[in-house]
Design a protein around this motif. Structure first.
Motif, PDB file in Angstrom:
ATOM      1  N   LYS A 105       8.871   3.356   9.988  1.00  9.70           N
ATOM      2  CA  LYS A 105      10.107   3.565  10.770  1.00  9.70           C
ATOM      3  C   LYS A 105       9.984   2.903  12.148  1.00  9.70           C
ATOM      4  CE  LYS A 105       9.147   8.115  12.755  1.00  9.70           C
ATOM      5  NZ  LYS A 105       8.085   8.895  12.161  1.00  9.70           N
ATOM      6  N   GLY A 106      11.096   2.326  12.581  1.00 11.70           N
ATOM      7  CA  GLY A 106      11.123   1.659  13.886  1.00 11.70           C
ATOM      8  C   GLY A 106      10.519   0.263  13.873  1.00 11.70           C
ATOM      9  N   LYS A 107       9.971  -0.134  12.729  1.00 15.38           N
ATOM     10  CA  LYS A 107       9.330  -1.454  12.676  1.00 15.38           C
ATOM     11  C   LYS A 107      10.259  -2.498  12.051  1.00 15.38           C
ATOM     12  CE  LYS A 107       4.552   0.160  12.450  1.00 15.38           C
ATOM     13  NZ  LYS A 107       4.634   0.705  13.774  1.00 15.38           N
ATOM     14  N   LYS A 108       9.902  -3.754  12.276  1.00 13.99           N
ATOM     15  CA  LYS A 108      10.679  -4.835  11.658  1.00 13.99           C
ATOM     16  C   LYS A 108      10.329  -4.919  10.164  1.00 13.99           C
ATOM     17  CE  LYS A 108      11.319  -8.057  15.423  1.00 13.99           C
ATOM     18  NZ  LYS A 108      10.200  -8.338  16.341  1.00 13.99           N
ATOM     19  N   SER A 109      11.297  -5.365   9.352  1.00 12.83           N
ATOM     20  CA  SER A 109      11.050  -5.465   7.911  1.00 12.83           C
ATOM     21  C   SER A 109       9.877  -6.383   7.592  1.00 12.83           C
ATOM     22  CB  SER A 109      12.301  -5.967   7.198  1.00 12.83           C
ATOM     23  OG  SER A 109      13.323  -5.023   7.332  1.00 12.83           O
ATOM     24  N   THR A 110       9.684  -7.399   8.440  1.00 18.11           N
ATOM     25  CA  THR A 110       8.579  -8.346   8.198  1.00 18.11           C
ATOM     26  C   THR A 110       7.217  -7.655   8.353  1.00 18.11           C
ATOM     27  OG1 THR A 110       8.873  -8.988  10.495  1.00 18.11           O
ATOM     28  CG2 THR A 110       9.783 -10.466   8.826  1.00 18.11           C
ATOM     29  N   GLU A 111       7.214  -6.480   8.970  1.00 13.89           N
ATOM     30  CA  GLU A 111       5.935  -5.782   9.173  1.00 13.89           C
ATOM     31  C   GLU A 111       5.600  -4.810   8.035  1.00 13.89           C
ATOM     32  OE1 GLU A 111       5.057  -4.623  13.512  1.00 13.89           O
ATOM     33  OE2 GLU A 111       7.242  -4.817  13.451  1.00 13.89           O
ATOM     34  N   ILE A 112       6.571  -4.591   7.129  1.00  8.66           N
ATOM     35  CA  ILE A 112       6.352  -3.584   6.071  1.00  8.66           C
ATOM     36  C   ILE A 112       5.052  -3.858   5.310  1.00  8.66           C
ATOM     37  CG2 ILE A 112       7.231  -2.583   3.932  1.00  8.66           C
ATOM     38  CD1 ILE A 112      10.075  -3.100   4.882  1.00  8.66           C
ATOM     39  N   GLU A 113       4.902  -5.096   4.915  1.00  6.84           N
ATOM     40  CA  GLU A 113       3.748  -5.427   4.074  1.00  6.84           C
ATOM     41  C   GLU A 113       2.432  -5.230   4.829  1.00  6.84           C
ATOM     42  OE1 GLU A 113       4.347  -8.776   1.649  1.00  6.84           O
ATOM     43  OE2 GLU A 113       2.343  -8.618   0.757  1.00  6.84           O
ATOM     44  N   LYS A 114       2.462  -5.591   6.115  1.00 11.30           N
ATOM     45  CA  LYS A 114       1.248  -5.438   6.931  1.00 11.30           C
ATOM     46  C   LYS A 114       0.849  -3.962   7.034  1.00 11.30           C
ATOM     47  CE  LYS A 114       1.143  -6.442  11.326  1.00 11.30           C
ATOM     48  NZ  LYS A 114       1.901  -7.208  12.308  1.00 11.30           N
ATOM     49  N   VAL A 115       1.851  -3.104   7.231  1.00 14.37           N
ATOM     50  CA  VAL A 115       1.552  -1.681   7.436  1.00 14.37           C
ATOM     51  C   VAL A 115       1.151  -1.005   6.112  1.00 14.37           C
ATOM     52  CG1 VAL A 115       2.503   0.538   8.190  1.00 14.37           C
ATOM     53  CG2 VAL A 115       3.134  -1.551   9.398  1.00 14.37           C
ATOM     54  N   LEU A 116       1.919  -1.256   5.065  1.00 14.60           N
ATOM     55  CA  LEU A 116       1.679  -0.543   3.800  1.00 14.60           C
ATOM     56  C   LEU A 116       0.706  -1.265   2.865  1.00 14.60           C
ATOM     57  CD1 LEU A 116       5.325   0.548   2.805  1.00 14.60           C
ATOM     58  CD2 LEU A 116       3.609   1.891   4.038  1.00 14.60           C
ATOM     59  N   GLY A 117       0.612  -2.587   3.061  1.00 15.67           N
ATOM     60  CA  GLY A 117      -0.212  -3.378   2.139  1.00 15.67           C
ATOM     61  C   GLY A 117       0.609  -3.907   0.968  1.00 15.67           C
ATOM     62  N   TYR A 118       1.878  -3.549   0.905  1.00 16.98           N
ATOM     63  CA  TYR A 118       2.794  -4.021  -0.142  1.00 16.98           C
ATOM     64  C   TYR A 118       4.199  -3.809   0.379  1.00 16.98           C
ATOM     65  CZ  TYR A 118       2.858   1.009  -0.700  1.00 16.98           C
ATOM     66  OH  TYR A 118       2.946   2.339  -0.429  1.00 16.98           O
ATOM     67  N   ALA A 119       5.192  -4.377  -0.304  1.00 16.87           N
ATOM     68  CA  ALA A 119       6.582  -4.149   0.104  1.00 16.87           C
ATOM     69  C   ALA A 119       7.463  -4.202  -1.133  1.00 16.87           C
ATOM     70  CB  ALA A 119       7.021  -5.214   1.099  1.00 16.87           C
ATOM     71  N   TYR A 120       8.474  -3.333  -1.176  1.00 12.98           N
ATOM     72  CA  TYR A 120       9.451  -3.379  -2.277  1.00 12.98           C
ATOM     73  C   TYR A 120      10.682  -4.188  -1.889  1.00 12.98           C
ATOM     74  CZ  TYR A 120       6.791   0.610  -4.080  1.00 12.98           C
ATOM     75  OH  TYR A 120       5.808   1.435  -4.543  1.00 12.98           O
ATOM     76  N   GLY A 121      10.701  -4.693  -0.676  1.00 13.65           N
ATOM     77  CA  GLY A 121      11.870  -5.415  -0.179  1.00 13.65           C
ATOM     78  C   GLY A 121      12.083  -5.023   1.274  1.00 13.65           C
ATOM     79  N   ASP A 122      13.033  -5.701   1.934  1.00  8.51           N
ATOM     80  CA  ASP A 122      13.257  -5.491   3.364  1.00  8.51           C
ATOM     81  C   ASP A 122      13.983  -4.191   3.673  1.00  8.51           C
ATOM     82  OD1 ASP A 122      12.117  -7.899   3.789  1.00  8.51           O
ATOM     83  OD2 ASP A 122      13.994  -8.971   4.275  1.00  8.51           O
ATOM     84  N   GLU A 123      14.724  -3.673   2.685  1.00  4.34           N
ATOM     85  CA  GLU A 123      15.613  -2.556   2.974  1.00  4.34           C
ATOM     86  C   GLU A 123      14.991  -1.211   2.615  1.00  4.34           C
ATOM     87  OE1 GLU A 123      16.487  -4.865   0.570  1.00  4.34           O
ATOM     88  OE2 GLU A 123      17.724  -6.227   1.771  1.00  4.34           O
TER      89      GLU A 123
END
Ligand code: GLU
Length: 374
Positions: free
Chosen positions: A342-360
């Motif tokens: 929360k509060g982060k840019k979508s481009t950071e999702i993968e860095k924080v979680l180690g994976y991403a399901y998409g930007d939204e």
């Protein structure tokens, strides 16, 4: 004014694909490809639900008797499905259509997380202008998890992608007042409107209301009943009619046209509002609330807080900075995940979680925004 259909699911049965023979009828496949091409050129999004795997498997093995056992049929589907896709890949390719295979079981649609995966995959294919070709995953779909027929599968798919039209092509001209193969008095029902499909119509299709269909018209009517409650116009027509798909989409009187009971927006809204858990919500800032109004999705950057316990695929409320509900939607990330991003840019999702399901966090297509409250 004539309605323009934008998201269309077309289900074609084995009898149409084979023209009633024991092998795939190439002129039919070519005609389907041509009709799809013109619809795609007009900007419509198409999903094709194709039967025929078992028939093609049988043909490949020299037409053995149709096995009664499930593993026997699964074996034929396993032989036939890649062959069928190969035909589509080749023929549709001539018309510039790239195809993709999507095999689904009941669980893929009834389980929330898998529902979301199936839906996201199909949406991504549509976004890339690829034609998803769907069949039941016959080789793994045992009795308990089978949808059982592609009519019902196509209705579930229409619901999944919020289609505004479902076309069921078969070897009969539509729905009749009684079985036309048994009675000369059988009359084509051209249109069904209104809330209720009457007892008389169910009876004409070959079963009493509430019974389970076992193929044929009864199953088609069952499928139509599901799809029209999620906002789709359903047309049951004869696949041997020339240019039948385009004529149906153009509003010509072919086959039986069954009108929706709700429009698809309304249906989505009901689904979201009824499904949202009371004790789970996401709080957002003013910028995110404004973005909704313009058709935007919920991104992590606009999230100020998260409350409750929920999983990816659950429907949660979205509250504005004053604590009022301003939307409800299906989340692409779980409570724990959203707390981290929360509060982060979508481009950071993968860095924080180690994976991403998409930007939204919630895609706009998966949410309903409430009135003026945002
Ligand atoms: N999945 C089966 C097949 O591809 C067809 C089921 C149906 O047509 O209802 O052969």
């Amino acid at each position: 004014m004539k309605q323009r259909f934008r998201r269309i699911v077309i289900k074609i049965g084995t009898s149409t694909l084979t023209a009633g023979t024991t092998q795939i009828n190439m002129p039919r496949i070519v005609s389907i490809a041509q009709q799809f091409m013109s619809l795609l050129d007009s900007g419509a999004k198409l999903v094709f639900v194709s039967s025929g795997a078992i028939a093609v498997g049988r043909e490949a093995l020299g037409n053995p008797d149709l096995p009664k056992s499930i593993p026997g049929k699964q074996m034929l589907a396993a032989v036939g499905q890649p062959r069928l896709m190969n035909v589509y890949g080749q023929v549709f390719g001539i018309y510039g259509i790239t195809v993709a295979q999507v095999l689904l079981t009941n669980e893929d649609i009834s389980d929330r997380k898998r529902y979301l995966n199936a839906r996201n995959t199909i949406e991504s294919l549509l976004m890339q202008n690829v034609l998803p070709i769907i069949n039941e995953n016959d080789t793994v779909a045992t009795e308990e998890i089978r949808i059982g027929d592609n009519d019902n599968l196509s209705a579930l798919v229409a619901n999944l992608i919020e289609a505004d039209m479902l076309i069921l092509l078969t070897d009969q001209d539509g729905l009749f007042t009684t079985d036309p193969r048994k009675s000369d008095n059988a009359q084509l029902i051209e249109e069904i409107k209104g809330e209720e499909i009457t007892e008389v119509i169910w009876f004409g299709a070959g079963m009493a209301k509430g019974e389970l269909g076992t193929g044929g018209m009864a199953t088609k009517l069952q499928a139509a009943e599901i799809a029209r409650h999620s906002g789709a116009t359903v047309v049951i027509a004869n696949g041997s009619e020339p240019n039948v798909i385009n004529r149906i989409v153009d509003g010509e009187n072919v086959g039986t046209r069954i009108h929706p009971t709700v429009d698809s927006m309304e249906s989505r809204k009901r689904f979201m509002l009824a499904g949202a858990a009371k004790d789970s919500w996401i709080s957002i800032d003013q910028g995110a609330a404004k973005a909704f109004k313009k058709g935007g999705s919920l991104l992590p950057i606009g999230i100020t807080g998260v409350h409750g316990q929920f999983e990816r695929g659950d429907i949660v409320w979205v509250k504005n900075k004053d604590g009022r509900d301003c939307a409800a939607g299906m989340v692409d990330y779980s409570f724990e995940e959203i707390n981290k991003i929360k509060g982060k840019k979508s481009t950071e999702i993968e860095k924080v979680l180690g994976y991403a399901y998409g930007d939204e966090i919630i895609h706009h297509n998966n949410m309903t925004v409430l009135g003026s409250e945002a």
